[in-house]
Scaffold this motif. Structure first.
Motif, short mmCIF file in Angstrom:
data_model
loop_
_atom_site.label_atom_id
_atom_site.label_comp_id
_atom_site.label_asym_id
_atom_site.label_seq_id
_atom_site.Cartn_x
_atom_site.Cartn_y
_atom_site.Cartn_z
N SER A 189 0.85 -1.18 0.00
CA SER A 189 0.00 0.00 0.00
C SER A 189 0.89 1.23 0.00
N VAL A 190 0.66 2.13 -0.93
CA VAL A 190 1.49 3.33 -1.09
C VAL A 190 0.57 4.53 -1.19
N ALA A 191 0.87 5.59 -0.43
CA ALA A 191 0.14 6.85 -0.52
C ALA A 191 1.15 7.98 -0.61
N THR A 192 1.12 8.74 -1.68
CA THR A 192 2.04 9.85 -1.91
C THR A 192 1.25 11.02 -2.49
N GLY A 196 -2.16 7.24 -4.87
CA GLY A 196 -2.11 6.09 -3.97
C GLY A 196 -2.45 4.81 -4.71
N LEU A 197 -1.88 3.70 -4.28
CA LEU A 197 -2.22 2.41 -4.89
C LEU A 197 -2.02 1.29 -3.89
N MET A 198 -2.64 0.17 -4.19
CA MET A 198 -2.40 -1.10 -3.51
C MET A 198 -2.06 -2.13 -4.56
N CYS A 199 -1.21 -3.08 -4.19
CA CYS A 199 -0.86 -4.19 -5.07
C CYS A 199 -1.02 -5.47 -4.28
N VAL A 210 -4.60 -1.44 -7.80
CA VAL A 210 -5.75 -0.55 -7.72
C VAL A 210 -5.25 0.79 -7.20
N GLY A 211 -5.76 1.87 -7.74
CA GLY A 211 -5.25 3.15 -7.27
C GLY A 211 -5.98 4.34 -7.84
N HIS A 212 -5.38 5.51 -7.59
CA HIS A 212 -5.95 6.79 -8.01
C HIS A 212 -4.83 7.82 -7.98
N ARG A 231 0.58 1.52 -16.57
CA ARG A 231 2.02 1.48 -16.29
C ARG A 231 2.53 2.87 -15.88
N ALA A 232 2.10 3.89 -16.59
CA ALA A 232 2.55 5.25 -16.29
C ALA A 232 2.10 5.68 -14.89
N LYS A 233 0.88 5.30 -14.51
CA LYS A 233 0.38 5.67 -13.18
C LYS A 233 1.17 4.97 -12.08
N VAL A 234 1.45 3.68 -12.27
CA VAL A 234 2.20 2.93 -11.27
C VAL A 234 3.61 3.49 -11.13
N VAL A 235 4.25 3.82 -12.25
CA VAL A 235 5.60 4.40 -12.21
C VAL A 235 5.57 5.76 -11.53
N ARG A 236 4.55 6.56 -11.82
CA ARG A 236 4.45 7.88 -11.22
C ARG A 236 4.35 7.79 -9.70
N ILE A 237 3.62 6.79 -9.19
CA ILE A 237 3.40 6.68 -7.75
C ILE A 237 4.56 5.98 -7.05
N THR A 238 5.09 4.91 -7.65
CA THR A 238 6.07 4.08 -6.96
C THR A 238 7.50 4.25 -7.48
#
Length: 465
Positions: A189-192, A196-199, A210-212, A231-238
């Protein structure tokens, strides 16, 4: 019954347990291979245990010792909950539906796939249902119709039941993908400020994201989610993409929050997503729907059999509509917290997360709400405080357990002190003997009548005996 998702399947089995013939009409020719929901919470596991079918779920699911509120850093400890199942069970909805379909078939439910309901006509003693099936259009009749057919419910619309609420202002996304370099932890779980997303891992070597992101806070539809966007959203967050490839399912979902004006209109009733629509914060939607069905099943069966007391079926709306309203309230609050990307929002999230860790009673209250164990139905003002609450799995000196006694789908009268009279419903199982342990709030209870859904119907104290 319209809809063969988890809610419709569980309700069908409950009605069959109550001796009622059931036909389930499902417009999809085959079950969906995709799993929007992944979570079974403690109260849902108790509901399954009360019918003796929880073990297959426990055997296949991943047990997580906690739950989350708005993806805050500090999670809710389920170990403090008074339940045999103090954990979140991660299991794909597709598998949940398979297991519930097996249960409904074994109970004798007639499940018809590829049959789309197009209209309803209610008359004095029943409902005429217009259907388009594999062989063409036809009509069938039923004493009652229950819409378990989702947020775009045909049954709700045909019955003229309003669905007021708010439109989406946030769009979440999910992607089921294969990862060449998955995270080391089972659940991430990541929130920045970037989102934010969960894997979480799924069967078959697949992981779900899942995220936003701040860019997802918008009222207009963003369009279909693409793999490149995910992919772009996951890279942006993590900061990495974990070697994602081979997308299996990509989807978006909004935070529109709506609730049916009434859960019953005449001979038409609603349950699950047909009755309440919300952002999937906390993974509670499927659970609340199954608990709708647990509340409705025994009441509708008794009504169809002709042995229900006056007004019993009306208590379905009276008891479950407030639960749905609270569901919308808590999921909207979580959505606001999850999308609080500003510095002020981050401070609020940090404060509430620290409160969860520092104030056990606050954490426990949130956990009881998320788990479903805290649901209490309204009772008369002079009723015992236990009335309407869910009964724990009392272990009795005889070796019996309450959940086992409830498997027959009948009321259970626990005579804990001797001399109790079965003066309520006619289908009562009477069991005599004290509990091995007295739960909190149960001191002085001489006898207690438990409803088929596991909630307390009536309490007699030793002073009144």
């Amino acid at each position: 019954m319209v809809g063969a998702g988890p809610v419709g399947l569980w309700l069908a089995a409950e009605l069959r347990l109550g001796g009622v013939r059931v036909t389930v009409l499902e417009q999809r020719a085959t079950p969906s291979p995709h799993s929007r929901a992944l979570t079974l919470h403690p109260r849902t596991l108790e509901v399954l245990a009360c019918r003796g079918v929880v073990e297959p779920f426990l055997a296949e699911g991943l047990r997580l010792p906690d739950g989350h509120f708005a993806s805050l850093d500090n999670r809710l400890d389920f170990a403090v909950l008074d339940t045999p199942y103090p954990f979140t069970l991660a299991i794909p909805q597709a598998r949940t539906e398979e297991l519930l379909a097996e249960h409904a078939h074994a109970a004798g439910a007639d499940i018809r796939r590829g049959h789309r309901v197009t209209a309803l006509t209610e008359y004095a003693s029943g409902v005429r249902v217009s259907v388009t099936g594999p062989q063409g259009p036809y009509e069938t009749e039923a004493a009652y119709v229950v819409g378990c057919d989702g947020t775009r419910s045909t049954v709700r619309d045909a019955a003229g039941i309003g669905f007021p609420g708010s439109d989406a202002t946030v769009w979440g996304w999910l992607g089921d993908v294969v990862l060449a370099a998955p995270p080391a932890r089972p659940v991430v779980s990541v929130a920045t400020p970037r989102g934010g997303l969960m894997c979480v891992p799924l069967p078959g070597g697949v992981h779900r994201f899942v995220g936003h992101t701040p860019q997802d806070v918008r009222q207009d539809w963003p369009g279909e989610l693409t793999f490149e966007e995910l992919r772009a959203k996951v890279v942006r967050i993590t900061g990495e993409d974990f070697g994602m490839r081979d997308p299996r399912w990509l989807s978006r979902y909004g935070n529109a929050a709506r609730q049916a004006e009434t859960y019953r209109r005449g001979r038409v009733l609603l349950a699950g997503d047909a009755a309440h629509m919300h952002f999937p914060a906390g993974g509670v939607g499927l659970n609340v729907g199954v608990q709708d069905a647990a509340n409705l099943g025994w009441k509708l069966a008794a009504t169809v059999r002709g042995d229900a007391p006056e007004g019993l079926l009306d208590t379905y709306h009276r008891e479950r509509h407030p639960v749905g309203a609270e569901l919308l309230r808590t999921t909207r609050a979580q959505t606001a917290l999850m999308t609080a990307y500003s510095g002020d929002g981050a401070a609020l999230r940090s404060l509430l997360s620290d409160t969860i860790a520092a104030v056990p009673e606050f954490s426990r209250r949130l956990a009881e709400g998320l788990s479903g164990l805290g649901v209490a139905y309204p009772a008369d003002g002079d009723a015992h405080p236990l009335t309407g609450r869910r009964a724990p799995n009392l272990r009795l000196a005889s070796g019996a357990e309450l959940f086992g006694l409830l498997r027959a789908g009948r009321h259970v009268l626990l005579d804990l002190a001797g001399g109790a009279q079965a003066d309520g419903p006619s289908d009562v199982i009477v069991h005599e003997g004290p509990p091995t342990e007295v739960p909190a709030g149960w001191a002085g209870v001489a006898s207690v009548l438990i409803r088929p859904d596991g909630h307390v119907a009536r309490v007699r104290t030793r002073e009144a005996a």
